[in-house]
Motif scaffolding. Sequence first.
Motif, PDB file in Angstrom:
ATOM      1  N   ILE A  16       0.889  -1.158  -0.189  1.00 44.56           N
ATOM      2  CA  ILE A  16      -0.169  -0.166   0.038  1.00 44.56           C
ATOM      3  C   ILE A  16       0.554   1.407   0.159  1.00 44.56           C
ATOM      4  O   ILE A  16       1.961   1.439   0.805  1.00 44.56           O
ATOM      5  CB  ILE A  16      -0.849   0.204   1.333  1.00 44.56           C
ATOM      6  N   ASP A  17       0.043   2.305  -0.918  1.00 47.81           N
ATOM      7  CA  ASP A  17       0.917   3.632  -0.908  1.00 47.81           C
ATOM      8  C   ASP A  17       0.783   4.260   0.293  1.00 47.81           C
ATOM      9  O   ASP A  17       0.016   3.764   1.395  1.00 47.81           O
ATOM     10  CB  ASP A  17       0.709   4.544  -1.514  1.00 47.81           C
ATOM     11  N   ALA A  18       1.489   5.605   0.694  1.00 44.99           N
ATOM     12  CA  ALA A  18       2.205   5.673   2.405  1.00 44.99           C
ATOM     13  C   ALA A  18       1.120   7.358   1.875  1.00 44.99           C
ATOM     14  O   ALA A  18       0.668   8.185   3.083  1.00 44.99           O
ATOM     15  CB  ALA A  18       3.311   6.810   2.450  1.00 44.99           C
ATOM     16  N   ASP A  19       0.755   7.396   1.220  1.00 42.60           N
ATOM     17  CA  ASP A  19       0.524   9.076   0.595  1.00 42.60           C
ATOM     18  C   ASP A  19      -1.464   9.515   0.831  1.00 42.60           C
ATOM     19  O   ASP A  19      -2.212   9.902   0.592  1.00 42.60           O
ATOM     20  CB  ASP A  19       0.388   9.937  -1.036  1.00 42.60           C
ATOM     21  N   LEU A  20      -2.146   7.817   1.711  1.00 47.90           N
ATOM     22  CA  LEU A  20      -3.836   7.490   1.654  1.00 47.90           C
ATOM     23  C   LEU A  20      -4.465   7.905   0.201  1.00 47.90           C
ATOM     24  O   LEU A  20      -5.593   7.488   0.389  1.00 47.90           O
ATOM     25  CB  LEU A  20      -3.599   9.151   3.247  1.00 47.90           C
ATOM     26  N   GLN A  21      -3.580   7.397  -0.702  1.00 48.94           N
ATOM     27  CA  GLN A  21      -4.707   7.564  -2.529  1.00 48.94           C
ATOM     28  C   GLN A  21      -5.439   5.998  -1.992  1.00 48.94           C
ATOM     29  O   GLN A  21      -6.783   6.082  -3.064  1.00 48.94           O
ATOM     30  CB  GLN A  21      -3.719   7.240  -3.841  1.00 48.94           C
ATOM     31  N   GLN A  22      -4.988   5.332  -1.163  1.00 49.20           N
ATOM     32  CA  GLN A  22      -5.133   3.598  -1.324  1.00 49.20           C
ATOM     33  C   GLN A  22      -5.517   4.110   0.737  1.00 49.20           C
ATOM     34  O   GLN A  22      -4.808   3.333   1.154  1.00 49.20           O
ATOM     35  CB  GLN A  22      -4.102   2.950  -1.688  1.00 49.20           C
ATOM     36  N   PRO A  29      -7.709  11.243  -3.501  1.00 45.02           N
ATOM     37  CA  PRO A  29      -6.294  12.324  -4.156  1.00 45.02           C
ATOM     38  C   PRO A  29      -5.437  12.062  -3.188  1.00 45.02           C
ATOM     39  O   PRO A  29      -5.590  11.947  -1.490  1.00 45.02           O
ATOM     40  CB  PRO A  29      -7.068  14.124  -3.827  1.00 45.02           C
ATOM     41  N   ARG A  30      -4.431  12.582  -3.719  1.00 44.63           N
ATOM     42  CA  ARG A  30      -3.072  12.509  -2.370  1.00 44.63           C
ATOM     43  C   ARG A  30      -3.154  13.135  -1.644  1.00 44.63           C
ATOM     44  O   ARG A  30      -3.896  14.678  -1.469  1.00 44.63           O
ATOM     45  CB  ARG A  30      -1.806  13.007  -2.942  1.00 44.63           C
ATOM     46  N   ALA A  31      -2.974  12.997   0.203  1.00 44.85           N
ATOM     47  CA  ALA A  31      -2.860  13.859   1.206  1.00 44.85           C
ATOM     48  C   ALA A  31      -2.173  15.314   1.244  1.00 44.85           C
ATOM     49  O   ALA A  31      -2.504  15.983   1.003  1.00 44.85           O
ATOM     50  CB  ALA A  31      -2.409  12.362   2.255  1.00 44.85           C
TER      51      ALA A  31
HETATM   52 MG    MG Z   1       0.099   8.447  -4.866  1.00 43.46          MG
END
Ligand code: MG
Length: 310
Positions: free
Chosen positions: A92-98, A199-201
């Motif tokens: 999982i990505d760190a940017d809270l998109q997921q 959207p990216r956090a």
């Molecule tokens: Mg991303």
Amino acid sequence: MKLSLVVPCYNEAENVAPFQDAVLSAFDGCGYDYEIVFVDDGSKDATLHNLKKLHAAQKCPVKVISFSRNFGKEAGLYAGLQHADGEYIALIDADLQQRPEIVREMVKILDEQPQYDVVAAYQDRRREGKVLSFFKKCFYAIINKLSRVSLQSDASDFRTFRRSVRDSILELTEYHRFSKGIFAWVGYDTCFIPYTACPRANGASKWNFWKLLNYAVEGIIGYSTAPLRLATCLGTVSGVAAVFYLIWVVLEKLIWDIPIPGYTTIIVLILFFGCVELFCIGIVGEYVGRIFEQSKNRPIYIAKTILDYK
Ligand code: MG
Ligand code: UDP
């Protein structure tokens, strides 16, 4: 049962703490253990500093692996997988998109449906331009035609799988890593579920058009030798065309006695075949370059710091 969340981070200083909070609230009362394996991919901002804070606080089990420089997301995923020891592993990505809540759904599917080894999320609605969408469609059409493995279009590396899948992925130690291809190559029964990326956090995406194009070339070269055959085909076609043209030119001169206009034809032909040859050498070069990189047998990443919680 334990779940490991593998999270590659590159310049995500503002996102790592909110990410952990989102995980804590998503997995509250889930009834199984979980750990977060953060991989700091040589970030230039305060990502490592903030990760160290999360590690010291241990609100939930947190591991941190920090690279000596930026090795790329694929290397980050590899390192994270090596250090993840849960029965289930989620990327999982760190940017809270997921959203971490989706991982909880994925775990539920793996628990309830033993026939599946992988649950992969694909984006059902993309917030991107028509041109980019078109190129992505072309990429999937080309790679699925050329390669023996078939890639699910729009499937991201946002997925959860059993430990056996992790072990198989770790066996692929190639230097040029293309995760979409790796997942398809290792196989296993995969359940695809739709999701919508938020959207990216904070911060900006590290991708731009050229990086994506490079990534696409990486995928095609890494998973197909068809481009090499293209050189053979071009050679054969132009060879046959040259023989016909030769016969035509000889007939023109001998039978009809038409003077042969030389200069323009020669220039055009030289330029054309020069291009074809350079193009073919370029294709061969792409493969040779990869053989060269791989033959050096360098590690996929170098970890500067590893913080475990045990
Ligand atoms: Mg991303
Ligand atoms: N990432 C990484 N190394 C890189 C580039 C990106 O570890 O060299 C991480 C990044 O921190 C994020 C994930 O990979 O957690 C996805 O990156 P990004 O959000 O830029 O990609 P996008 O979501 O736009 O596809």
